[in-house]
Design an enzyme around this catalytic site. Sequence first.
Site, mmCIF file in Angstrom:
data_model
loop_
_atom_site.group_PDB
_atom_site.id
_atom_site.type_symbol
_atom_site.label_atom_id
_atom_site.label_comp_id
_atom_site.label_asym_id
_atom_site.label_seq_id
_atom_site.Cartn_x
_atom_site.Cartn_y
_atom_site.Cartn_z
ATOM 1 N N ASN A 12 -40.230 -53.139 5.363
ATOM 2 C CA ASN A 12 -40.316 -51.828 5.281
ATOM 3 C C ASN A 12 -38.938 -51.189 5.093
ATOM 4 O OD1 ASN A 12 -39.612 -51.488 7.849
ATOM 5 N ND2 ASN A 12 -41.237 -49.971 8.078
ATOM 6 N N TYR A 123 -41.356 -49.460 22.983
ATOM 7 C CA TYR A 123 -41.233 -50.990 22.701
ATOM 8 C C TYR A 123 -41.775 -52.057 23.741
ATOM 9 C CZ TYR A 123 -38.219 -54.915 21.101
ATOM 10 O OH TYR A 123 -37.915 -55.979 20.547
HETATM 11 O O1 LIG Z 1 -22.521 -49.048 23.467
HETATM 12 C C1 LIG Z 1 -23.331 -49.687 24.350
HETATM 13 C C2 LIG Z 1 -24.565 -50.140 24.344
HETATM 14 C C3 LIG Z 1 -25.125 -50.748 25.415
HETATM 15 N N1 LIG Z 1 -24.754 -50.899 26.660
HETATM 16 C C4 LIG Z 1 -25.354 -51.425 27.627
HETATM 17 O O2 LIG Z 1 -25.608 -52.893 27.338
HETATM 18 C C5 LIG Z 1 -26.685 -53.425 27.886
HETATM 19 C C6 LIG Z 1 -27.335 -54.063 26.697
HETATM 20 O O3 LIG Z 1 -27.804 -53.051 25.681
HETATM 21 P P1 LIG Z 1 -28.439 -53.517 24.229
HETATM 22 O O4 LIG Z 1 -28.777 -52.128 23.729
HETATM 23 O O5 LIG Z 1 -27.464 -54.373 23.544
HETATM 24 O O6 LIG Z 1 -29.917 -54.308 24.606
HETATM 25 P P2 LIG Z 1 -30.924 -54.058 25.560
HETATM 26 O O7 LIG Z 1 -30.630 -55.460 26.543
HETATM 27 O O8 LIG Z 1 -30.985 -52.955 26.638
HETATM 28 O O9 LIG Z 1 -32.207 -54.312 25.004
HETATM 29 C C7 LIG Z 1 -32.562 -55.585 24.085
HETATM 30 O O10 LIG Z 1 -33.093 -56.233 24.823
HETATM 31 C C8 LIG Z 1 -33.633 -57.474 24.377
HETATM 32 C C9 LIG Z 1 -34.160 -57.412 23.020
HETATM 33 O O11 LIG Z 1 -35.655 -57.892 22.806
HETATM 34 C C10 LIG Z 1 -34.267 -56.040 22.251
HETATM 35 O O12 LIG Z 1 -34.250 -56.292 20.970
HETATM 36 C C11 LIG Z 1 -33.448 -55.071 22.835
HETATM 37 O O13 LIG Z 1 -34.174 -54.023 23.170
HETATM 38 C C12 LIG Z 1 -27.233 -52.468 28.292
HETATM 39 O O14 LIG Z 1 -27.304 -52.454 29.886
HETATM 40 C C13 LIG Z 1 -26.865 -51.135 27.877
HETATM 41 O O15 LIG Z 1 -26.938 -49.976 28.548
HETATM 42 C C14 LIG Z 1 -23.676 -50.306 26.929
HETATM 43 O O16 LIG Z 1 -22.814 -50.315 28.077
HETATM 44 N N2 LIG Z 1 -22.669 -49.806 25.693
#
Ligand SMILES: O=c1ccn([C@@H]2O[C@H](COP(=O)(O)OP(=O)(O)O[C@H]3OC[C@@H](O)[C@H](O)[C@H]3O)[C@@H](O)[C@H]2O)c(=O)[nH]1
Length: 312
Positions: A12, A123
């Site tokens: 989509n 999610y």
């Molecule tokens: O700019 C950023 C983005 C994220 N982060 C941190 O980096 C870590 C990873 O964050 P991401 O957003 O990349 O991904 P997350 O691990 O939170 O979630 C992911 O997990 C597994 C998958 O199944 C999912 O698709 C996704 O939700 C988190 O601790 C987040 O707080 C930062 O420190 N700075």
Amino acid sequence: MMDGHEVTVVDNFFTGRKRNVEHWIGHENFELINHDVVEPLYIEVDQIYHLASPASPPSYMYNPIKTLKTNTIGTLNMLGLAKRVGARLLLASTSEVYGDPEVHPQTEDYWGHVNPIGPRACYDEGKRVAETMCYAYMKQEGVEVRVARIFNTFGPRMHMNDGRVVSNFILQALQGEPLTVYGSGSQTRAFQYVSDLVNGLVALMNSNVSSPVNLGNPEEHTILEFAQLIKNLVGSGSEIQFLSEAQDDPQKRKPDIKKAKLMLGWEPVVPLEEGLNKAIHYFRKELEYQANNQYIPKPKPARVKRGRTRRS
Ligand SMILES: O=c1ccn([C@@H]2O[C@H](COP(=O)(O)OP(=O)(O)O[C@H]3OC[C@@H](O)[C@H](O)[C@H]3O)[C@@H](O)[C@H]2O)c(=O)[nH]1
């Protein structure tokens, strides 16, 4: 498709883009359908890779009700399709079913630690109930299901606005902007390169393992280490900026992949730095593409009325 299979891609385009598959358009084994799985789909297939759902936290939190509908009604529709045509369905589940885990590394028999009313619940709980639906259809209707619990994954063709850590840090480093670390940066993640995941999904689909299987790279790093690594690989002078912690952010995450190794003969083979260099190369090109292809409307010349000379 290279193995001779016919592939129908259903999207989509909420977080996907036509540009990601444009090189296949016109191939005799390829078809692209603009469709939302929240609506029923009537096609004839042998295998369904049910990958629908925004996966980046900012994308899935943007419209939590839509995320829930995609993972619940969308999964019911795909299971209904699988039942009708006798297809096997593989669900793209997630390491987020383990929530903020109290078991480390996470094994498939761990039930998880999820806040059912927090911002990630749409999610996390959406994927948990999607798993439940798969096993209900398997037990009640005999549908063949496969469940992949996918850990953090990155690679080319990620959207520039994805919002996950890998694309954020690379784009920030490439543009000389501060790398935004949420919280102290002591939280950990383990990142797998996309081609490893694809190989794992295909191996799982074609295996006889119907119970959930973790697919991820077990090499664990803190987010702060990860920021430093990306800065070094890009050769960037960007600063590291500490922002407030994300609510319910899992503090530790690392897959136990013994089951995938044993039952699928699968394990990741792309080293982290090699994968990151490929992603850096891709995002560098994306920035160039964006700079060259942004549509900037040209100012229209003022409309001059071609007046007939009037005779008085
Ligand atoms: O700019 C950023 C983005 C994220 N982060 C941190 O980096 C870590 C990873 O964050 P991401 O957003 O990349 O991904 P997350 O691990 O939170 O979630 C992911 O997990 C597994 C998958 O199944 C999912 O698709 C996704 O939700 C988190 O601790 C987040 O707080 C930062 O420190 N700075």
